[in-house]
Scaffold this motif. Sequence first.
Motif, PDB file in Angstrom:
ATOM      1  N   LEU A 134     -23.258 -21.764 -15.987  1.00 12.86           N
ATOM      2  CA  LEU A 134     -24.325 -20.982 -15.350  1.00 12.86           C
ATOM      3  C   LEU A 134     -23.751 -19.781 -14.599  1.00 12.86           C
ATOM      4  CD1 LEU A 134     -27.407 -20.949 -14.737  1.00 12.86           C
ATOM      5  CD2 LEU A 134     -26.870 -22.197 -12.641  1.00 12.86           C
ATOM      6  N   LEU A 135     -22.673 -20.000 -13.859  1.00 15.33           N
ATOM      7  CA  LEU A 135     -22.054 -18.923 -13.103  1.00 15.33           C
ATOM      8  C   LEU A 135     -21.474 -17.857 -14.023  1.00 15.33           C
ATOM      9  CD1 LEU A 135     -20.298 -21.124 -10.412  1.00 15.33           C
ATOM     10  CD2 LEU A 135     -22.003 -19.357  -9.915  1.00 15.33           C
ATOM     11  N   LEU A 136     -20.768 -18.285 -15.061  1.00 12.80           N
ATOM     12  CA  LEU A 136     -20.133 -17.323 -15.956  1.00 12.80           C
ATOM     13  C   LEU A 136     -21.160 -16.566 -16.786  1.00 12.80           C
ATOM     14  CD1 LEU A 136     -16.989 -19.375 -16.992  1.00 12.80           C
ATOM     15  CD2 LEU A 136     -17.046 -17.270 -15.641  1.00 12.80           C
ATOM     16  N   GLU A 137     -22.276 -17.203 -17.126  1.00 11.97           N
ATOM     17  CA  GLU A 137     -23.361 -16.488 -17.806  1.00 11.97           C
ATOM     18  C   GLU A 137     -23.871 -15.356 -16.921  1.00 11.97           C
ATOM     19  OE1 GLU A 137     -26.321 -19.346 -18.744  1.00 11.97           O
ATOM     20  OE2 GLU A 137     -25.392 -19.961 -20.642  1.00 11.97           O
ATOM     21  N   HIS A 138     -24.009 -15.644 -15.635  1.00  8.54           N
ATOM     22  CA  HIS A 138     -24.467 -14.599 -14.711  1.00  8.54           C
ATOM     23  C   HIS A 138     -23.472 -13.447 -14.649  1.00  8.54           C
ATOM     24  CE1 HIS A 138     -25.658 -12.481 -11.080  1.00  8.54           C
ATOM     25  NE2 HIS A 138     -24.406 -12.622 -10.664  1.00  8.54           N
ATOM     26  N   TYR A 139     -22.197 -13.795 -14.424  1.00 10.95           N
ATOM     27  CA  TYR A 139     -21.195 -12.734 -14.282  1.00 10.95           C
ATOM     28  C   TYR A 139     -21.115 -11.874 -15.543  1.00 10.95           C
ATOM     29  CZ  TYR A 139     -19.278 -14.691  -9.938  1.00 10.95           C
ATOM     30  OH  TYR A 139     -19.111 -15.113  -8.639  1.00 10.95           O
ATOM     31  N   ARG A 140     -21.197 -12.495 -16.713  1.00  6.42           N
ATOM     32  CA  ARG A 140     -21.056 -11.735 -17.950  1.00  6.42           C
ATOM     33  C   ARG A 140     -22.264 -10.848 -18.227  1.00  6.42           C
ATOM     34  NH1 ARG A 140     -18.205 -15.955 -22.286  1.00  6.42           N
ATOM     35  NH2 ARG A 140     -16.313 -16.330 -21.052  1.00  6.42           N
ATOM     36  N   GLN A 141     -23.410 -11.193 -17.669  1.00  7.36           N
ATOM     37  CA  GLN A 141     -24.630 -10.435 -17.926  1.00  7.36           C
ATOM     38  C   GLN A 141     -24.984  -9.475 -16.791  1.00  7.36           C
ATOM     39  OE1 GLN A 141     -27.623 -13.414 -18.679  1.00  7.36           O
ATOM     40  NE2 GLN A 141     -26.520 -14.260 -20.460  1.00  7.36           N
ATOM     41  N   SER A 142     -24.300  -9.589 -15.663  1.00  5.43           N
ATOM     42  CA  SER A 142     -24.640  -8.791 -14.485  1.00  5.43           C
ATOM     43  C   SER A 142     -23.950  -7.435 -14.501  1.00  5.43           C
ATOM     44  CB  SER A 142     -24.239  -9.556 -13.216  1.00  5.43           C
ATOM     45  OG  SER A 142     -24.375  -8.736 -12.069  1.00  5.43           O
ATOM     46  N   LYS A 143     -24.728  -6.374 -14.326  1.00  6.27           N
ATOM     47  CA  LYS A 143     -24.144  -5.045 -14.220  1.00  6.27           C
ATOM     48  C   LYS A 143     -23.368  -4.894 -12.915  1.00  6.27           C
ATOM     49  CE  LYS A 143     -27.637  -2.678 -17.036  1.00  6.27           C
ATOM     50  NZ  LYS A 143     -28.659  -1.600 -17.056  1.00  6.27           N
ATOM     51  N   ARG A 144     -23.824  -5.554 -11.873  1.00  5.57           N
ATOM     52  CA  ARG A 144     -23.191  -5.432 -10.555  1.00  5.57           C
ATOM     53  C   ARG A 144     -21.923  -6.264 -10.451  1.00  5.57           C
ATOM     54  NH1 ARG A 144     -26.297  -8.249  -5.827  1.00  5.57           N
ATOM     55  NH2 ARG A 144     -25.394  -9.992  -6.996  1.00  5.57           N
ATOM     56  N   ASP A 145     -21.954  -7.492 -10.955  1.00  8.50           N
ATOM     57  CA  ASP A 145     -20.851  -8.433 -10.726  1.00  8.50           C
ATOM     58  C   ASP A 145     -19.847  -8.517 -11.871  1.00  8.50           C
ATOM     59  OD1 ASP A 145     -21.955  -9.094  -8.270  1.00  8.50           O
ATOM     60  OD2 ASP A 145     -23.153 -10.735  -9.097  1.00  8.50           O
ATOM     61  N   TYR A 146     -20.173  -7.901 -13.023  1.00  6.08           N
ATOM     62  CA  TYR A 146     -19.270  -7.992 -14.170  1.00  6.08           C
ATOM     63  C   TYR A 146     -17.945  -7.291 -13.862  1.00  6.08           C
ATOM     64  CZ  TYR A 146     -17.431  -7.791 -18.910  1.00  6.08           C
ATOM     65  OH  TYR A 146     -16.637  -7.943 -20.010  1.00  6.08           O
ATOM     66  N   GLY A 147     -16.845  -7.961 -14.126  1.00  3.21           N
ATOM     67  CA  GLY A 147     -15.528  -7.359 -13.944  1.00  3.21           C
ATOM     68  C   GLY A 147     -15.032  -7.322 -12.513  1.00  3.21           C
ATOM     69  N   THR A 148     -15.801  -7.891 -11.576  1.00 10.43           N
ATOM     70  CA  THR A 148     -15.319  -7.977 -10.199  1.00 10.43           C
ATOM     71  C   THR A 148     -14.204  -9.014 -10.121  1.00 10.43           C
ATOM     72  OG1 THR A 148     -16.955  -9.665  -9.640  1.00 10.43           O
ATOM     73  CG2 THR A 148     -17.580  -7.353  -9.274  1.00 10.43           C
ATOM     74  N   VAL A 149     -13.485  -9.006  -9.021  1.00  9.22           N
ATOM     75  CA  VAL A 149     -12.400  -9.968  -8.878  1.00  9.22           C
ATOM     76  C   VAL A 149     -12.932 -11.396  -8.891  1.00  9.22           C
ATOM     77  CG1 VAL A 149     -12.378 -10.026  -6.337  1.00  9.22           C
ATOM     78  CG2 VAL A 149     -10.262 -10.452  -7.626  1.00  9.22           C
ATOM     79  N   HIS A 150     -14.153 -11.604  -8.345  1.00  4.57           N
ATOM     80  CA  HIS A 150     -14.725 -12.951  -8.343  1.00  4.57           C
ATOM     81  C   HIS A 150     -15.043 -13.405  -9.769  1.00  4.57           C
ATOM     82  CE1 HIS A 150     -15.831 -11.306  -4.273  1.00  4.57           C
ATOM     83  NE2 HIS A 150     -15.130 -12.384  -3.964  1.00  4.57           N
ATOM     84  N   HIS A 151     -15.551 -12.503 -10.583  1.00  9.54           N
ATOM     85  CA  HIS A 151     -15.837 -12.831 -11.970  1.00  9.54           C
ATOM     86  C   HIS A 151     -14.547 -13.178 -12.718  1.00  9.54           C
ATOM     87  CE1 HIS A 151     -17.144 -11.283 -16.215  1.00  9.54           C
ATOM     88  NE2 HIS A 151     -16.980 -12.590 -16.187  1.00  9.54           N
ATOM     89  N   VAL A 152     -13.542 -12.306 -12.602  1.00 11.18           N
ATOM     90  CA  VAL A 152     -12.314 -12.484 -13.381  1.00 11.18           C
ATOM     91  C   VAL A 152     -11.546 -13.719 -12.933  1.00 11.18           C
ATOM     92  CG1 VAL A 152     -10.113 -11.439 -14.000  1.00 11.18           C
ATOM     93  CG2 VAL A 152     -12.169 -10.031 -13.897  1.00 11.18           C
ATOM     94  N   ILE A 153     -11.499 -13.957 -11.626  1.00  9.81           N
ATOM     95  CA  ILE A 153     -10.780 -15.140 -11.125  1.00  9.81           C
ATOM     96  C   ILE A 153     -11.439 -16.413 -11.645  1.00  9.81           C
ATOM     97  CG2 ILE A 153     -10.406 -16.495  -9.030  1.00  9.81           C
ATOM     98  CD1 ILE A 153      -8.280 -14.395  -9.539  1.00  9.81           C
ATOM     99  N   LEU A 154     -12.760 -16.470 -11.654  1.00 13.58           N
ATOM    100  CA  LEU A 154     -13.435 -17.660 -12.168  1.00 13.58           C
ATOM    101  C   LEU A 154     -13.198 -17.799 -13.676  1.00 13.58           C
ATOM    102  CD1 LEU A 154     -15.182 -20.117 -11.652  1.00 13.58           C
ATOM    103  CD2 LEU A 154     -17.221 -18.683 -11.991  1.00 13.58           C
ATOM    104  N   GLU A 155     -13.238 -16.688 -14.412  1.00 15.21           N
ATOM    105  CA  GLU A 155     -12.951 -16.739 -15.853  1.00 15.21           C
ATOM    106  C   GLU A 155     -11.575 -17.362 -16.097  1.00 15.21           C
ATOM    107  OE1 GLU A 155     -14.483 -15.849 -18.694  1.00 15.21           O
ATOM    108  OE2 GLU A 155     -16.136 -14.506 -18.147  1.00 15.21           O
ATOM    109  N   LEU A 156     -10.575 -16.892 -15.378  1.00 16.25           N
ATOM    110  CA  LEU A 156      -9.208 -17.348 -15.619  1.00 16.25           C
ATOM    111  C   LEU A 156      -8.979 -18.760 -15.099  1.00 16.25           C
ATOM    112  CD1 LEU A 156      -7.170 -14.099 -14.840  1.00 16.25           C
ATOM    113  CD2 LEU A 156      -7.837 -15.020 -17.058  1.00 16.25           C
ATOM    114  N   MET A 157      -9.477 -19.032 -13.889  1.00 13.67           N
ATOM    115  CA  MET A 157      -9.282 -20.376 -13.332  1.00 13.67           C
ATOM    116  C   MET A 157      -9.955 -21.426 -14.206  1.00 13.67           C
ATOM    117  SD  MET A 157      -9.646 -19.994  -9.199  1.00 13.67           S
ATOM    118  CE  MET A 157      -8.363 -19.191  -8.213  1.00 13.67           C
TER     119      MET A 157
END
Length: 352
Positions: A134-157
């Motif tokens: 659910l969280l990663l779906e949001h980050y990948r679809q969000s214009k504001r949050d996509y590519g932020t450090v919070h998005h990328v850290i969660l992707e990698l972790m």
Amino acid sequence: MSDSRDHSPQRELTPDEAVSRFIAKRRNKNTDKTVRSYHQRLRQFLRWTWERDDVEVMRDIDGWIIDEYERHLDERGDAPTTVKGKMSALKELMKYCVQLDVVDETLPDRVELPRLSKEEQTSDTMLEAPDARLLLEHYRQSKRDYGTVHHVILELMWHIGGRISCFRALDFEDYDPDERVLRFRHRPPTRLKDGTEHERNVAITEATADALDVYIVRERYDKRDENGRTPLFTTRFGRPSESTFQTWGYQSTQPCVAVACPHNRKRDRCEYTEKSHASKCPSSRSPHAIRTGSITWQLNRGLSYVKVAERVAASPETIRRYYDKADLDDELARRRPDTEDLDIMYEDNNDE
């Protein structure tokens, strides 16, 4: 000829001096996180000795004193895992003091570590796969949050399942965007937990690599650390501390990032969204909990213990014992492909 050492005065160290020397020695051998762990666990021992009249120097410590300290930890209500951790640190301190000839050589053997049940050894807290999705779906679809450090850290972790120290150690050159590979290397003072044994190359998905590419172009500060190296992840001041990665993990998993707050709070007025309070959110998850959820998910996807161990830098036995939190349905799903057609009447007969 007599041995002059027989007549030399015994060296003495106070508990404070012994711990200081021990911690200084460990800095040359362990990660910063491990050193801090030793320091925190031994701090309680020092406080306890300060309140006693019968412990002035390390040579005053005997089996009775050690048993009294363990009783003190039990009586103050420390969790079994906490008691074991503090006693383990004390045992290592005693081994070091034996090398210095400031305690009896049999003293480390008198530090008995509590035996814990399987339930006491591990925590069931983890980021569940549906919540991660659910969280990663949001980050990948969000214009504001996509590519932020919070998005990328969660992707990698989530998709790698590594420790904080792994991601903190990454230099900019350790990422190959064409091959979509991260190269984890042990380069003190940035350390991997077991040194060069945990060095490895890890492939990431195209979606994760795309997010990382955006972070590099749009979010990353072009900074060097105090050693002249270029970290992959940066702040305005250079390479982030492990506590900063810890905070990023908590912030990235707050459910209100993607959905309404399950605790009926307003995100724009909630103190848990502040960096200093992110860990207090009841529904956010630590990097360790993300790692635990990731490892369980990877195993549920069909990866073997050996392959997951190589990817996350742990032994298969450690994963089985501490990280695999599969429930009964997960366990059934894992073995079902090999067992649902298990019927003696349809067994292949190699003799025919």
